[in-house]
Motif scaffolding. Sequence first.
Motif, PDB file in Angstrom:
ATOM      1  N   VAL A 152       0.848  -1.185   0.000  1.00 47.24           N
ATOM      2  CA  VAL A 152       0.000   0.000   0.000  1.00 47.24           C
ATOM      3  C   VAL A 152       0.889   1.242   0.000  1.00 47.24           C
ATOM      4  O   VAL A 152       1.764   1.385   0.859  1.00 47.24           O
ATOM      5  N   VAL A 153       0.679   2.127  -0.983  1.00 48.25           N
ATOM      6  CA  VAL A 153       1.470   3.354  -1.055  1.00 48.25           C
ATOM      7  C   VAL A 153       0.623   4.611  -0.881  1.00 48.25           C
ATOM      8  O   VAL A 153       1.157   5.701  -0.718  1.00 48.25           O
ATOM      9  N   PRO A 461       0.495   3.682 -14.359  1.00 50.55           N
ATOM     10  CA  PRO A 461       0.681   3.886 -12.919  1.00 50.55           C
ATOM     11  C   PRO A 461       0.527   5.354 -12.534  1.00 50.55           C
ATOM     12  O   PRO A 461       1.157   6.236 -13.117  1.00 50.55           O
ATOM     13  N   LEU A 462      -0.327   5.624 -11.563  1.00 53.44           N
ATOM     14  CA  LEU A 462      -0.546   6.979 -11.076  1.00 53.44           C
ATOM     15  C   LEU A 462       0.297   7.189  -9.822  1.00 53.44           C
ATOM     16  O   LEU A 462      -0.095   6.777  -8.722  1.00 53.44           O
ATOM     17  N   LEU A 463       1.481   7.788 -10.002  1.00 54.61           N
ATOM     18  CA  LEU A 463       2.369   8.056  -8.863  1.00 54.61           C
ATOM     19  C   LEU A 463       2.617   6.772  -8.082  1.00 54.61           C
ATOM     20  O   LEU A 463       2.390   6.698  -6.878  1.00 54.61           O
ATOM     21  N   ASP A 466      -0.695   1.239  -8.996  1.00 56.39           N
ATOM     22  CA  ASP A 466      -1.138   0.426 -10.137  1.00 56.39           C
ATOM     23  C   ASP A 466      -2.591  -0.026  -9.983  1.00 56.39           C
ATOM     24  O   ASP A 466      -3.274  -0.279 -10.972  1.00 56.39           O
ATOM     25  N   LEU A 467      -3.053  -0.152  -8.737  1.00 56.26           N
ATOM     26  CA  LEU A 467      -4.390  -0.683  -8.457  1.00 56.26           C
ATOM     27  C   LEU A 467      -4.986   0.074  -7.282  1.00 56.26           C
ATOM     28  O   LEU A 467      -4.280   0.423  -6.328  1.00 56.26           O
ATOM     29  N   PHE A 468      -6.282   0.331  -7.365  1.00 54.38           N
ATOM     30  CA  PHE A 468      -7.001   0.984  -6.276  1.00 54.38           C
ATOM     31  C   PHE A 468      -8.111   0.054  -5.786  1.00 54.38           C
ATOM     32  O   PHE A 468      -8.742  -0.645  -6.586  1.00 54.38           O
ATOM     33  N   SER A 480       0.918  -0.461  -5.007  1.00 54.45           N
ATOM     34  CA  SER A 480       2.008  -0.620  -5.967  1.00 54.45           C
ATOM     35  C   SER A 480       2.237  -2.120  -6.143  1.00 54.45           C
ATOM     36  O   SER A 480       2.472  -2.834  -5.166  1.00 54.45           O
ATOM     37  N   ILE A 481       2.149  -2.584  -7.386  1.00 53.63           N
ATOM     38  CA  ILE A 481       2.244  -4.023  -7.659  1.00 53.63           C
ATOM     39  C   ILE A 481       3.309  -4.261  -8.728  1.00 53.63           C
ATOM     40  O   ILE A 481       3.216  -3.728  -9.840  1.00 53.63           O
TER      41      ILE A 481
END
Length: 487
Positions: A152-153, A461-463, A466-468, A480-481
């Motif tokens: 988790v970022v 990728p948004l900052l 990769d996944l929400f 982040s994956i």
Amino acid sequence: MKSTKTRAARLTSLTEDVTVVPEDAPFRARLHILFAQIEREFEQLYLENQTLQEKLEMATATKESAIQQEPRSTGGGSLSAQASSTALATPSAQADDVGGSFLAAASSTHKSLKAKLSSATGGSKAKASNKIKAQTSRIVSSFKAPTVVSTVVREFGGHKDGIWQVAAKAGQPIIGTASADHTACIWGVESARCLLQYQGHAGSVNSIKFHQQRDLVLTGSGDGTAHIWQAAVNWEVPKKGHSSEEELDDSDEQVEDRDRVDTLRTPLCEFTGPGGHLSVVVAADWLSSMDQIITGSWDRTAILWDVETGQPLQPLTGHDHELTHVSAHPTQRLVVTASRDTTFRLWDFREAIPAVSVFQGHTETVTSSVFARDDKVVSGSDDRTIKVWELRNMRSALATIRTDSSVNRLAVSSGGIIAIPHDNRQIRLFDLNGQRVARLPRTSRQGHRRMVSSVAWAEEPLLDCDLFSCGFDRRVFGWSIVLPKDN
């Protein structure tokens, strides 16, 4: 043995608690009492199960600390989803329209609970050893899986009730969320701050979708309508004073400015009225041309609408029960609708007379169905399976993924990775061939604490996100994956 006896005693007490609900209580109050008892009991069962899982993880950690393990079944996923699904309707304005649905849900939940209680107390001893063997087998097999780095970022918080759906905007570092607190929010990924809150709906906001090219958002709600509204956000962050004295004097005002959220209450277009839906709009999506939208409702129909006029163009009928999801193909005039009748339907609008195909293969509610690359459709269900279908062959699924919990609104990346959100708070990744890729970590410090209702891939990728994912813990996480190169 002691744990089994304790669980059986607790389940028995739950049955007794359910039966003492006053018969003369208002139907909404009775429903809330039943759901509160169910949720409280299964929270206790989950904590007990989680303790056992942690012990198991500690025992295997010395062999391979980097290996991600399969979780044990919580046994309460379907009931938690059924309880939370009542939030899709409007608490006040829709009470008369959906009152029957509330009573039916309460009765169905009560009967389902009794059936599960009897089976749990009668067969738990006989199945205990088999469960341990199956779990051990899954753990051993996981040692051969390629390593996937996931963490988790970003964390987004601010909604006052559960979040039904999350969506990512292509080309912009923003995401959108639809919540049961009657609002939809636009968030900045970098700041993790709410940039805009839409308050135009009178009921739970059940779905959210971005326009591909313009700053527009489409939402569906429990008030029986769908709205298109302007998603123009303010990126400016309040600046600090030029001197320490000014900064001290203005500090309180700056904090208020930083915490203040821009609000919007008026839609550009509202889809309702004659020919519209008669009940909750559970989902909505843009067609590839962006000049039409599709909506799905608890009234068992989907409707094709004209964006320019706001008028219904064509009702799509045929499902035997409430719709749960609608999704449009990104480049072709194709739509899939999912329903509680255990089927999903493919609607083809490329010809003057639309064609429809029915896909059967699930045994319980189809909770979502989305398009994937190479002319495939992926469907998820409360029967704890995910199926991959070929559009040209609807007779049987190409791949079947079996899990230990009900599946909610899944998403498929452009690279063909299926992200699966579960009732038991887990998120799993599989490929289109049905091969397991990873299970995202869920500990006391990261991951969801209640059911995960929806996931969304970022096309780019948004900052580092990769996944929400979003859930009924009122939180949204950006993951982040890093996948293995062969994926």
